[in-house]
Design an enzyme around this catalytic site. Structure first.
Site, short mmCIF file in Angstrom:
data_model
loop_
_atom_site.label_atom_id
_atom_site.label_comp_id
_atom_site.label_asym_id
_atom_site.label_seq_id
_atom_site.Cartn_x
_atom_site.Cartn_y
_atom_site.Cartn_z
N GLY A 22 0.84 -1.20 0.00
CA GLY A 22 0.00 0.00 0.00
C GLY A 22 0.87 1.24 0.00
N GLY A 24 1.01 5.53 1.26
CA GLY A 24 0.37 6.61 2.05
C GLY A 24 0.92 7.94 1.55
N LYS A 25 0.67 9.00 2.31
CA LYS A 25 1.08 10.34 1.87
C LYS A 25 2.59 10.42 1.71
CE LYS A 25 -1.13 12.55 5.15
NZ LYS A 25 -2.39 11.86 5.52
N PHE A 26 3.33 9.76 2.62
CA PHE A 26 4.79 10.01 2.63
C PHE A 26 5.61 8.79 2.30
CE2 PHE A 26 4.04 14.17 4.02
CZ PHE A 26 2.97 14.12 4.90
N GLY A 27 5.00 7.75 1.72
CA GLY A 27 5.84 6.60 1.43
C GLY A 27 5.01 5.40 1.02
N ARG A 28 5.63 4.25 1.12
CA ARG A 28 4.95 3.00 0.73
C ARG A 28 5.22 1.93 1.77
NH1 ARG A 28 3.75 2.26 -4.67
NH2 ARG A 28 4.07 4.10 -5.98
N VAL A 29 4.38 0.88 1.70
CA VAL A 29 4.59 -0.27 2.58
C VAL A 29 4.78 -1.51 1.70
CG1 VAL A 29 3.53 -1.76 4.32
CG2 VAL A 29 3.19 0.70 4.45
N LYS A 44 7.55 -0.28 6.17
CA LYS A 44 7.04 1.03 5.76
C LYS A 44 8.25 1.90 5.44
CE LYS A 44 3.45 4.00 7.58
NZ LYS A 44 2.69 4.43 8.72
N ASP A 139 -6.82 9.68 16.00
CA ASP A 139 -7.10 9.57 14.56
C ASP A 139 -7.75 8.23 14.25
OD1 ASP A 139 -5.16 10.15 11.49
OD2 ASP A 139 -7.25 10.54 12.04
N LYS A 141 -10.08 5.93 12.64
CA LYS A 141 -10.97 5.91 11.47
C LYS A 141 -10.65 4.64 10.70
CE LYS A 141 -7.76 8.96 8.99
NZ LYS A 141 -7.58 10.27 8.36
N ASN A 144 -7.21 3.78 9.35
CA ASN A 144 -6.08 3.50 10.26
C ASN A 144 -6.26 2.19 10.99
OD1 ASN A 144 -4.84 5.84 9.53
ND2 ASN A 144 -5.66 7.03 11.24
N ASP A 157 -0.94 3.23 12.46
CA ASP A 157 -0.74 4.65 12.19
C ASP A 157 -0.89 5.53 13.44
OD1 ASP A 157 -1.54 6.76 9.38
OD2 ASP A 157 -0.44 7.13 11.22
N THR A 175 -10.01 13.75 6.38
CA THR A 175 -11.44 13.90 6.65
C THR A 175 -11.71 14.62 7.96
OG1 THR A 175 -13.46 12.74 7.14
CG2 THR A 175 -11.42 11.60 7.69
#
Ligand code: 7HD
Length: 287
Positions: A22, A24-29, A44, A139, A141, A144, A157, A175
């Site tokens: 996957g 995310g905003k600042f990288g990958r996993v 990550k 956070d 949701k 996460n 997260d 969100t």
């Protein structure tokens, strides 16, 4: 044995990198396997260049490492270790065999009450553990939350989590749906608030599990207004026990929200989660 990755010094050469899991905003996993033990984990990868844009994200990553490394709970994703090279930071995370919960929620549209109740019970157990350590997640949701191979959920997260009490403003990104009223109220400089913010988010999460959309979902302006008034309607097809718990979590006054201990004893949770319940009122056999 659940901490097989014992060495304190990790480096990239210790891992075989597998498929991307996957981003995310600042990288990958990535899926990864530690060579000497064959231990499967999720790696990550965050790029320092992207973190250093002064957005305070670097501090968040440091906090995520500091907080998550010291947590051990079946419903919290483990952070086994971390290391970095000149360009990247690597977090060695527990691999969650069934991936991201929000993808399951989108695919299934909404969860049956027995499944939602099991997830909320696990969330309540994980939040009790966090709050006992004076950690507020802040956070909660679907994005996460990950799902383990046995269908158990794992909070991940911790980028936004803090040690209470805290007066760090949470800059708004992503969100608004899950923000509690005390965090969107303008005015007081210090956003001083307590663990009760996670209770509000638990109520939003429960609503979204059962209904398939968040309770205050609207245009940003309207969402703001509706949160500030706890203005939501619960569809009539939601069971009365579930309605009762949602209403006890989505309470404007943080002090009046139902405590986690009482969430775990709530009739809706007992009805779906306590073993030994009469089979007749169970749609799905408990594992
Ligand atoms: C950067 C960045 C990306 C993300 C979101 N994200 C988390 C994962 C992930 C983690 Cl951290 C741990 N275990 C996972 N297992 C999966 C997975 C399993 N299946 C069958 N399919 C998937 C996908 N994803 C995992 C991936 N992306 N957060 O920060």
């Amino acid at each position: 044995l659940d901490q097989p990755l014992v060495p304190k010094q990790f480096h990239l050469g210790m891992f075989e990198i597998g498929r991307p899991l996957g981003k995310g905003k600042f990288g990958r996993v990535y899926l990864a396997r530690e060579r000497s033990t064959g231990f499967i984990c999720a790696l990550k990868v965050l790029y320092k260049s992207e973190l250093q844009q002064g957005t305070g994200v670097e501090k968040q990553v440091r906090r995520e490492i500091e907080i998550q490394s010291n947590l051990r709970h079946p419903n919290i994703l483990k952070l086994y270790g971390h290391f970095h090279d000149s360009k990247r930071i690597f977090l060695i995370l527990e691999f969650a065999g069934k991936g991201e919960l929000y993808k399951h929620l989108r695919r299934e549209n909404r969860f049956p009450e027995w499944k939602a109740a099991q997830y909320i019970a696990q969330m309540a157990a994980a939040l009790r553990y966090l709050h006992r350590k004076h950690v507020i997640h802040r956070d909660i949701k679907p994005e996460n939350i990950l799902v383990g191979i046995h269908g158990e959920i794992k909070i991940s997260d911790f980028g936004w989590s803090v040690h209470a009490p805290n007066n760090r403003r949470k800059t708004l990104c992503g969100t608004l749906d899950y923000l509690p009223p005390e965090m969107i109220k303008s005015g007081s400089k210090d956003n001083w608030y307590t663990e009760k913010v996670d209770l509000w988010s638990l109520g939003v999460l429960m609503y979204e599990f059962l209904v398939g959309e968040a309770p205050f979902e609207d245009t940003p302006i309207m969402t703001h207004k509706r949160i500030a008034r706890a203005d939501m309607t619960i569809p009539e097809w939601v069971s009365k026990e579930a309605k009762d718990l949602i209403k006890k979590l989505l309470v404007l006054d943080p002090e009046k929200r139902i405590p986690l201990e009482e969430v775990q004893q709530h009739p809706w949770i007992i009805k779906h989660c306590v073993k030994g319940e009469r089979a007749s009122n169970r749609e799905k056999p408990l594992k």
